[in-house]
Design a protein around this motif. Structure first.
Motif, mmCIF file in Angstrom:
data_model
loop_
_atom_site.group_PDB
_atom_site.id
_atom_site.type_symbol
_atom_site.label_atom_id
_atom_site.label_comp_id
_atom_site.label_asym_id
_atom_site.label_seq_id
_atom_site.Cartn_x
_atom_site.Cartn_y
_atom_site.Cartn_z
ATOM 1 N N HIS A 117 -66.533 77.785 -4.834
ATOM 2 C CA HIS A 117 -67.088 77.253 -3.580
ATOM 3 C C HIS A 117 -66.044 77.382 -2.461
ATOM 4 N N PRO A 118 -66.442 77.818 -1.268
ATOM 5 C CA PRO A 118 -65.468 78.076 -0.206
ATOM 6 C C PRO A 118 -64.924 76.841 0.504
ATOM 7 N N SER A 119 -65.396 75.656 0.172
ATOM 8 C CA SER A 119 -64.913 74.457 0.853
ATOM 9 C C SER A 119 -63.398 74.323 0.747
ATOM 10 N N GLU A 120 -62.786 73.896 1.837
ATOM 11 C CA GLU A 120 -61.359 73.606 1.842
ATOM 12 C C GLU A 120 -61.092 72.105 1.894
ATOM 13 N N ALA A 121 -62.126 71.316 1.657
ATOM 14 C CA ALA A 121 -61.980 69.859 1.682
ATOM 15 C C ALA A 121 -61.149 69.369 0.503
ATOM 16 N N ALA A 122 -60.682 68.140 0.612
ATOM 17 C CA ALA A 122 -59.917 67.550 -0.478
ATOM 18 C C ALA A 122 -60.753 67.406 -1.741
ATOM 19 N N VAL A 123 -62.053 67.133 -1.545
ATOM 20 C CA VAL A 123 -62.951 66.926 -2.686
ATOM 21 C C VAL A 123 -64.265 67.647 -2.427
ATOM 22 N N LEU A 124 -64.819 68.236 -3.463
ATOM 23 C CA LEU A 124 -66.155 68.825 -3.446
ATOM 24 C C LEU A 124 -66.957 68.088 -4.507
ATOM 25 N N ALA A 125 -67.967 67.321 -4.086
ATOM 26 C CA ALA A 125 -68.678 66.456 -5.022
ATOM 27 C C ALA A 125 -70.145 66.350 -4.634
ATOM 28 N N ALA A 126 -70.957 65.939 -5.588
ATOM 29 C CA ALA A 126 -72.404 65.810 -5.389
ATOM 30 C C ALA A 126 -72.806 64.339 -5.346
ATOM 31 N N ARG A 128 -76.205 61.668 -6.430
ATOM 32 C CA ARG A 128 -77.439 61.573 -7.207
ATOM 33 C C ARG A 128 -78.652 61.472 -6.290
ATOM 34 N N THR A 129 -78.490 60.801 -5.180
ATOM 35 C CA THR A 129 -79.563 60.668 -4.193
ATOM 36 C C THR A 129 -78.990 60.973 -2.819
ATOM 37 N N ALA A 130 -79.869 61.212 -1.859
ATOM 38 C CA ALA A 130 -79.426 61.625 -0.531
ATOM 39 C C ALA A 130 -78.469 60.622 0.096
ATOM 40 N N GLU A 131 -78.692 59.344 -0.126
ATOM 41 C CA GLU A 131 -77.852 58.309 0.471
ATOM 42 C C GLU A 131 -76.894 57.680 -0.532
ATOM 43 N N GLY A 132 -76.855 58.207 -1.739
ATOM 44 C CA GLY A 132 -76.017 57.621 -2.774
ATOM 45 C C GLY A 132 -74.556 57.984 -2.624
ATOM 46 N N PRO A 133 -73.700 57.372 -3.423
ATOM 47 C CA PRO A 133 -72.272 57.667 -3.357
ATOM 48 C C PRO A 133 -71.958 59.035 -3.957
ATOM 49 N N PHE A 134 -70.823 59.586 -3.590
ATOM 50 C CA PHE A 134 -70.362 60.807 -4.228
ATOM 51 C C PHE A 134 -69.987 60.497 -5.675
ATOM 52 N N GLU A 135 -70.305 61.428 -6.562
ATOM 53 C CA GLU A 135 -70.011 61.252 -7.978
ATOM 54 C C GLU A 135 -68.682 61.925 -8.326
ATOM 55 N N PRO A 136 -67.861 61.286 -9.162
ATOM 56 C CA PRO A 136 -66.516 61.804 -9.424
ATOM 57 C C PRO A 136 -66.434 62.952 -10.421
ATOM 58 N N PHE A 137 -67.501 63.149 -11.228
ATOM 59 C CA PHE A 137 -67.424 64.178 -12.264
ATOM 60 C C PHE A 137 -68.347 65.353 -11.974
ATOM 61 N N ARG A 140 -64.762 68.923 -7.781
ATOM 62 C CA ARG A 140 -63.506 69.675 -7.639
ATOM 63 C C ARG A 140 -62.580 68.949 -6.665
ATOM 64 N N TYR A 141 -61.307 68.889 -7.034
ATOM 65 C CA TYR A 141 -60.311 68.189 -6.234
ATOM 66 C C TYR A 141 -59.172 69.143 -5.875
ATOM 67 N N ASP A 142 -58.745 69.081 -4.620
ATOM 68 C CA ASP A 142 -57.544 69.791 -4.199
ATOM 69 C C ASP A 142 -56.350 68.910 -4.569
ATOM 70 N N VAL A 143 -55.454 69.442 -5.373
ATOM 71 C CA VAL A 143 -54.377 68.625 -5.931
ATOM 72 C C VAL A 143 -53.514 68.004 -4.835
ATOM 73 N N CYS A 168 -60.516 60.382 2.253
ATOM 74 C CA CYS A 168 -60.210 61.802 2.431
ATOM 75 C C CYS A 168 -61.493 62.565 2.758
ATOM 76 N N ASP A 169 -61.343 63.835 3.107
ATOM 77 C CA ASP A 169 -62.529 64.621 3.462
ATOM 78 C C ASP A 169 -63.215 65.127 2.203
ATOM 79 N N VAL A 170 -64.523 64.953 2.171
ATOM 80 C CA VAL A 170 -65.342 65.338 1.019
ATOM 81 C C VAL A 170 -66.449 66.258 1.499
ATOM 82 N N THR A 171 -66.583 67.413 0.864
ATOM 83 C CA THR A 171 -67.717 68.292 1.101
ATOM 84 C C THR A 171 -68.790 67.980 0.068
ATOM 85 N N GLU A 172 -70.016 67.786 0.532
ATOM 86 C CA GLU A 172 -71.099 67.524 -0.403
ATOM 87 C C GLU A 172 -71.566 68.829 -1.033
ATOM 88 N N TRP A 173 -71.633 68.831 -2.348
ATOM 89 C CA TRP A 173 -72.127 69.981 -3.097
ATOM 90 C C TRP A 173 -73.627 69.780 -3.272
#
Length: 198
Positions: A117-126, A128-137, A140-143, A168-173
């Motif tokens: 994925h081309p995102s340069e964000a600190a985290v790339l995460a999905a 479960r629902t449109a307004e739900g929290p980002f899921e940790p598993f 992808r994390y930028d070290v 930190c900045d998170v890109t939604e997958w």
């Protein structure tokens, strides 16, 4: 290291599996008569050159995946953020992909899309629902970038992934149907097909 180059696969195996009555979820089979979830994930990581490592107390999985590095939470006794910190320290640079040991449907194609994925964000995460929290598993994390935010969170006493994501900045997958299927987990007995139950 760029988003399209190598990444390390962290397989989180911590937790007491209380909702699974204490049975190690990573030992559940991915198909009738098939391999265990952890063995499946380790094989994918090896095939993709992603250096799989266990994160957390992995003693019960030693026979399933001999030779796989196991990382103890550091700092210990603070939950999965301690495991993430240990994973960052082990990787030292680039990206890590975090998966949980109860995710039987992860495929090579899905991991490759996440890695590339081309995102340069600190985290790339999905979510479960449109307004739900980002899921940790299956994330992808930028070290360096996520690691810096994590260090601040730990210093301030934060213990949740959501505090990390807020700092930190998170890109939604945005998941395709195949990716959404891969992202499902077996968290409790009712999630598990009868043929896979211990």
């Amino acid at each position: 290291m760029t988003a399209t180059s190598g990444a390390l696969l962290g397989i989180f195996v911590g937790g007491a599996a209380r909702r699974m009555n204490g049975y190690p979820k990573g030992l559940l089979a991915t198909s009738a008569g098939g391999t265990s979830i952890v063995k499946h994930l380790v094989r994918l990581g090896n095939e993709m050159g992603m250096a799989p490592v266990f994160v957390g107390d992995a003693a019960v999985y030693a026979e399933e995946a001999p030779g796989v590095v196991a990382l103890a939470d550091a700092p210990a006794n603070i939950g999965p953020l301690g495991g993430l910190a240990a994973l960052f320290a082990h990787a030292r640079e680039g990206h890590v992909i975090a998966v949980a040991c109860d995710m039987p449907f992860v495929t090579r194609d899905v991991l490759e899309r996440l890695r590339a994925h081309p995102s340069e964000a600190a985290v790339l995460a999905a979510r479960r629902t449109a307004e739900g929290p980002f899921e940790p598993f299956l994330a992808r994390y930028d070290v360096h970038r996520a690691g810096a935010a994590l260090a601040v969170c730990l210093r301030d006493g934060a213990r949740s992934f959501q505090r990390l994501f807020a700092s930190c900045d998170v890109t939604e997958w945005s998941l395709s149907e195949e990716e959404r299927a891969a992202w499902n987990d077996w968290d409790a007995p009712d999630d598990v097909p009868e043929w896979a139950r211990p």
